[in-house]
Design a protein around this motif. Structure first.
Motif, PDB file in Angstrom:
ATOM      1  N   GLY A  56       0.812  -1.209   0.000  1.00  0.00           N
ATOM      2  CA  GLY A  56       0.000   0.000   0.000  1.00  0.00           C
ATOM      3  C   GLY A  56       0.847   1.260   0.000  1.00  0.00           C
ATOM      4  N   LEU A  57       1.924   1.262   0.778  1.00  0.00           N
ATOM      5  CA  LEU A  57       2.824   2.416   0.807  1.00  0.00           C
ATOM      6  C   LEU A  57       3.499   2.624  -0.555  1.00  0.00           C
ATOM      7  N   ILE A  58       3.906   1.525  -1.181  1.00  0.00           N
ATOM      8  CA  ILE A  58       4.533   1.629  -2.500  1.00  0.00           C
ATOM      9  C   ILE A  58       3.534   2.126  -3.535  1.00  0.00           C
ATOM     10  N   GLY A  59       2.307   1.597  -3.489  1.00  0.00           N
ATOM     11  CA  GLY A  59       1.278   2.030  -4.427  1.00  0.00           C
ATOM     12  C   GLY A  59       0.946   3.504  -4.281  1.00  0.00           C
ATOM     13  N   THR A  60       0.861   3.988  -3.034  1.00  0.00           N
ATOM     14  CA  THR A  60       0.596   5.408  -2.811  1.00  0.00           C
ATOM     15  C   THR A  60       1.742   6.265  -3.333  1.00  0.00           C
ATOM     16  N   SER A  61       2.966   5.811  -3.150  1.00  0.00           N
ATOM     17  CA  SER A  61       4.125   6.560  -3.644  1.00  0.00           C
ATOM     18  C   SER A  61       4.085   6.694  -5.158  1.00  0.00           C
ATOM     19  N   ILE A  62       3.745   5.611  -5.840  1.00  0.00           N
ATOM     20  CA  ILE A  62       3.655   5.651  -7.305  1.00  0.00           C
ATOM     21  C   ILE A  62       2.595   6.645  -7.755  1.00  0.00           C
ATOM     22  N   SER A  63       1.432   6.600  -7.110  1.00  0.00           N
ATOM     23  CA  SER A  63       0.344   7.499  -7.505  1.00  0.00           C
ATOM     24  C   SER A  63       0.702   8.957  -7.224  1.00  0.00           C
ATOM     25  N   LEU A  64       1.425   9.233  -6.134  1.00  0.00           N
ATOM     26  CA  LEU A  64       1.830  10.605  -5.836  1.00  0.00           C
ATOM     27  C   LEU A  64       2.827  11.130  -6.872  1.00  0.00           C
ATOM     28  N   LEU A  65       3.729  10.271  -7.327  1.00  0.00           N
ATOM     29  CA  LEU A  65       4.681  10.694  -8.358  1.00  0.00           C
ATOM     30  C   LEU A  65       3.955  11.027  -9.656  1.00  0.00           C
ATOM     31  N   ILE A  66       2.985  10.199 -10.012  1.00  0.00           N
ATOM     32  CA  ILE A  66       2.217  10.480 -11.232  1.00  0.00           C
ATOM     33  C   ILE A  66       1.442  11.783 -11.080  1.00  0.00           C
ATOM     34  N   LEU A  67       0.860  12.002  -9.901  1.00  0.00           N
ATOM     35  CA  LEU A  67       0.094  13.224  -9.669  1.00  0.00           C
ATOM     36  C   LEU A  67       0.987  14.458  -9.731  1.00  0.00           C
ATOM     37  N   GLY A  68       2.133  14.395  -9.094  1.00  0.00           N
ATOM     38  CA  GLY A  68       3.019  15.541  -9.060  1.00  0.00           C
ATOM     39  C   GLY A  68       3.559  15.929 -10.423  1.00  0.00           C
ATOM     40  N   PHE A  69       3.734  14.941 -11.317  1.00  0.00           N
ATOM     41  CA  PHE A  69       4.283  15.213 -12.639  1.00  0.00           C
ATOM     42  C   PHE A  69       3.207  15.176 -13.733  1.00  0.00           C
ATOM     43  N   SER A  70       1.951  15.337 -13.332  1.00  0.00           N
ATOM     44  CA  SER A  70       0.853  15.358 -14.297  1.00  0.00           C
ATOM     45  C   SER A  70       0.902  16.632 -15.129  1.00  0.00           C
ATOM     46  N   ARG A  71       0.693  16.477 -16.441  1.00  0.00           N
ATOM     47  CA  ARG A  71       0.651  17.624 -17.341  1.00  0.00           C
ATOM     48  C   ARG A  71      -0.755  17.938 -17.803  1.00  0.00           C
ATOM     49  N   ASN A  72      -1.723  17.061 -17.510  1.00  0.00           N
ATOM     50  CA  ASN A  72      -3.112  17.281 -17.912  1.00  0.00           C
ATOM     51  C   ASN A  72      -4.043  16.615 -16.912  1.00  0.00           C
ATOM     52  N   PHE A  73      -5.327  16.855 -17.065  1.00  0.00           N
ATOM     53  CA  PHE A  73      -6.311  16.353 -16.119  1.00  0.00           C
ATOM     54  C   PHE A  73      -6.393  14.830 -16.147  1.00  0.00           C
ATOM     55  N   THR A  74      -6.225  14.233 -17.331  1.00  0.00           N
ATOM     56  CA  THR A  74      -6.319  12.768 -17.441  1.00  0.00           C
ATOM     57  C   THR A  74      -5.270  12.083 -16.591  1.00  0.00           C
ATOM     58  N   GLU A  75      -4.042  12.578 -16.625  1.00  0.00           N
ATOM     59  CA  GLU A  75      -2.979  11.986 -15.825  1.00  0.00           C
ATOM     60  C   GLU A  75      -3.258  12.144 -14.334  1.00  0.00           C
ATOM     61  N   ALA A  76      -3.764  13.311 -13.926  1.00  0.00           N
ATOM     62  CA  ALA A  76      -4.108  13.516 -12.517  1.00  0.00           C
ATOM     63  C   ALA A  76      -5.251  12.602 -12.102  1.00  0.00           C
ATOM     64  N   PHE A  77      -6.222  12.403 -12.987  1.00  0.00           N
ATOM     65  CA  PHE A  77      -7.348  11.517 -12.701  1.00  0.00           C
ATOM     66  C   PHE A  77      -6.863  10.081 -12.520  1.00  0.00           C
ATOM     67  N   ILE A  78      -5.956   9.638 -13.383  1.00  0.00           N
ATOM     68  CA  ILE A  78      -5.386   8.291 -13.257  1.00  0.00           C
ATOM     69  C   ILE A  78      -4.611   8.153 -11.944  1.00  0.00           C
ATOM     70  N   ALA A  79      -3.875   9.200 -11.576  1.00  0.00           N
ATOM     71  CA  ALA A  79      -3.089   9.151 -10.338  1.00  0.00           C
ATOM     72  C   ALA A  79      -3.995   8.997  -9.124  1.00  0.00           C
TER      73      ALA A  79
END
Length: 606
Positions: A95-118
């Motif tokens: 769970g900690l690893i999964g949250t870390s991955i999603s936070l990295l995707i969110l922080g480096f999102s360039r559009n709404f779709t990427e943030a939504f996926i994160a």
């Protein structure tokens, strides 16, 4: 027989501080990750340029919140099954690893779709809340420890709501080239990074916190699964080596290091983790002349059948009054007496669960959308820019133009106040009043709080001092924090005491799912309502609708049957005496007293 109460020293004797601290360090980082988004979500959605106008920002902000809750509903059950099949510890680590991955995707999102996926991944890849609750129950096995152990959950959430908004508010720089915003001591490489990805810095910091939690869980968190806790854990052995060599702490004897003399001893092997001395320390003195205790040379004496039953009845979550499944009959509504439908819809637990649904809905909406409302630009009259576009009392549009750091300071400061309430005020209130009275009193304040929120716009006139806005907002958020900190544990207790003993696990599991569905529906619906209200210059509609929900919850609370507060309920229990080494020296009988407060979260016994 005279009745006696446990003293504080007796209640805290043997409390599993070390393991609860290890679990708390895992839990502490997660509400920080969840709440860090609140101060800047409005600006993130706005910068994605996905909305035709600013009024629709609230709708898309609601999508980001709702997808997290929806995915959490879908995955929570499966993470629970995974923890049963593979162990609690590995589940928390994933769970900690999964949250870390999603936070990295969110922080480096360039559009709404990427943030939504994160945000979706954050809900799918982390089921730690339910697993941590299970672990706390397996760590604090004695009833006298459980109320304090479970109270750490809301306290840690309050601490998380302090740190999260601070990080999200002060580590977001929407213009890295602006020397008035970005600290001068930031390296040029960091400035270039946040110029391209302005929302990466708080998420990178949070990933670092989660990695510290991962290291902590690997080295010091013990497995609590009844089967897998005997499996060799190389991480724990490394942690024991660190404790011994660096801190001079003698570690406990681990069960995988105990070698029985013959195979028959394995069946009688007690839980070595409960001993603080050596493997040769006797579990219990043989004080009962009539007992039939079989001696095991390598492990000392084992419990007699009579003593084992007594200990199970005292400390186990199983109740002697639990009804076996085969003895259940059909209820008057045609459903099985232990079916989820029967207990959720046709028993006394229906009303507290319905109230819990409404509470979860309006609290998540407040947490998510107050920062969005405050971030809307202040609307000025096109004909006279010195005047507001809003007209008292019905025409309200826009917000007050709060920046992420201002919102972060507001939420964090009131979060600190929430910690103070949980630690100091809640125990006093809980001892002085019954839970239903506390809950009804506090629910009456919510409609007033939500009624006041939209009128903060009218304090933005040039002739009104700025400090009036600050005081106004702190009064509102302070009242909400006070009500939330004091009322949320009470509704948990009301659900607990309204549930039949033999199906509390079913009811509690259903309640978690129902509350998660509220956290999914609330932001989704409120996003549309707030966007519509902004377009039609009636921003009060969204907040007054929350007041209406709270009035419904108040009405439902008067249908909840009060818990019997007449006198104290005498409960005969078996306690164990321990010597200086922590080894059991024998069972003794004691009369415990319980009242219907948070301290009685353990099951009542008839």
């Amino acid at each position: 027989m005279a009745r006696s109460k446990l003293t504080f020293k007796q209640q805290m004797d043997g409390f599993p501080w070390a393991q609860l601290l290890a679990v708390s360090l895992v839990r502490f980082s997660e509400p920080i990750a969840f709440s860090s988004l609140f101060p800047y979500v409005y600006f993130m959605v706005k910068d994605f340029h996905i909305t035709p106008d600013d009024a629709d920002v609230a709708k898309y902000s609601g999508y980001l919140s709702s997808t997290f809750a929806f995915c959490q509903v879908l995955s929570a059950f499966h993470w629970g099954k995974f923890s049963e099949s593979h162990g609690r510890k590995i589940t928390l680590q994933l769970g900690l690893i999964g949250t870390s991955i999603s936070l990295l995707i969110l922080g480096f999102s360039r559009n709404f779709t990427e943030a939504f996926i994160a945000r979706s991944l954050m809900g799918l890849l982390n089921g730690n809340v339910g697993v941590i609750r299970t672990m706390i129950g397996e760590i604090a096995t004695q009833r006298k420890h459980q109320a304090l152990a479970f109270s750490t959950m809301p306290l840690l959430f309050q601490f998380g709501t302090v740190m999260g908004p601070l990080l999200g508010g002060f580590l977001v720089f929407r213009n890295a080239n602006d020397n008035d915003v970005v600290p001068s001591w930031f390296p040029l490489s960091i400035k270039k990074l946040i110029d391209i990805y302005p929302y990466c810095l708080p998420n990178l910091f949070l990933v670092g916190l989660l990695m510290l939690g991962l290291v902590n869980s690997t080295l010091f968190l013990e497995e609590t699964h009844p089967t897998y806790k005997f499996r060799k854990d190389y991480g724990i052995e490394t942690g024991d080596f660190i404790k011994k060599r660096i801190f001079g702490i003698t570690p406990k004897v681990r069960p995988w290091n105990v070698v029985p003399e013959n195979e028959s001893d394995i069946e009688h092997m007690p839980d070595i983790e409960s001993q603080s001395a050596t493997e040769m320390t006797p579990l219990i003195d043989d004080d009962d002349d009539d007992s039939d205790v079989e001696s095991v040379q390598s492990l000392g004496h084992v419990l007699t059948r009579r003593e084992s039953v007594g200990l199970i009845r005292t400390y186990s979550l199983h109740e002697p009054t639990d009804i076996p499944l085969e003895s259940l009959h059909l209820a008057s509504d045609g459903c099985s007496e232990n079916s989820m439908r029967h207990h959720l819809l046709h028993t006394d637990v229906f009303y507290p669960i319905s109230v819990a649904f409404i509470m979860s809905l309006h609290l998540i909406v407040y947490n998510e959308f107050l920062p969005v409302f405050l971030a809307y630009d202040l609307a000025k009259d096109p004909q006279d820019p010195t005047k507001l576009a809003s007209k008292f009392p019905w025409k309200i549009t826009g917000g007050i133009g709060y920046q992420p750091e201002q919102t972060g300071t507001l939420l964090s400061t009131t979060g600190i106040f929430g910690c103070f309430v949980v630690i100091f005020i809640f125990p006093i209130v809980d001892r002085s009043f019954d839970c239903l009275t506390i809950f009804r009193t506090l629910v009456k304040l919510y409609p007033l709080i939500y009624f006041m929120i939209p009128y903060v716009v009218f304090l933005q006139n040039d002739n009104v001092p700025q400090w009036c806005t600050i005081v106004y907002l702190y009064v509102i958020t302070g009242l909400k924090t006070l009500c939330g900190a004091l009322s949320s544990p009470q509704i948990m207790l009301l659900i607990h005491n309204s549930s039949p003993l033999h199906c509390r696990a079913i009811v509690n599991g259903a309640t978690i799912s129902i509350q998660s569905s509220a956290r999914f529906l609330g932001p989704l619906i409120m996003g549309y309502i707030m966007s519509w209200a902004q377009k039609h210059n009636v921003a009060w509609v969204s907040w007054w609708s929350l007041s209406l929900f709270c009035i419904i919850a108040l009405y439902q609370s008067y249908k909840i049957k009060p818990i019997d507060e007449n006198d104290e309920i005498e409960t005969e229990a078996i306690t164990t005496n321990t010597d200086a080494t922590g080894s059991f020296t024998g069972p003794s009988r004691q009369i415990l007293t319980h009242r219907s407060s948070l301290g009685s979260l353990s099951n009542k016994r008839g």
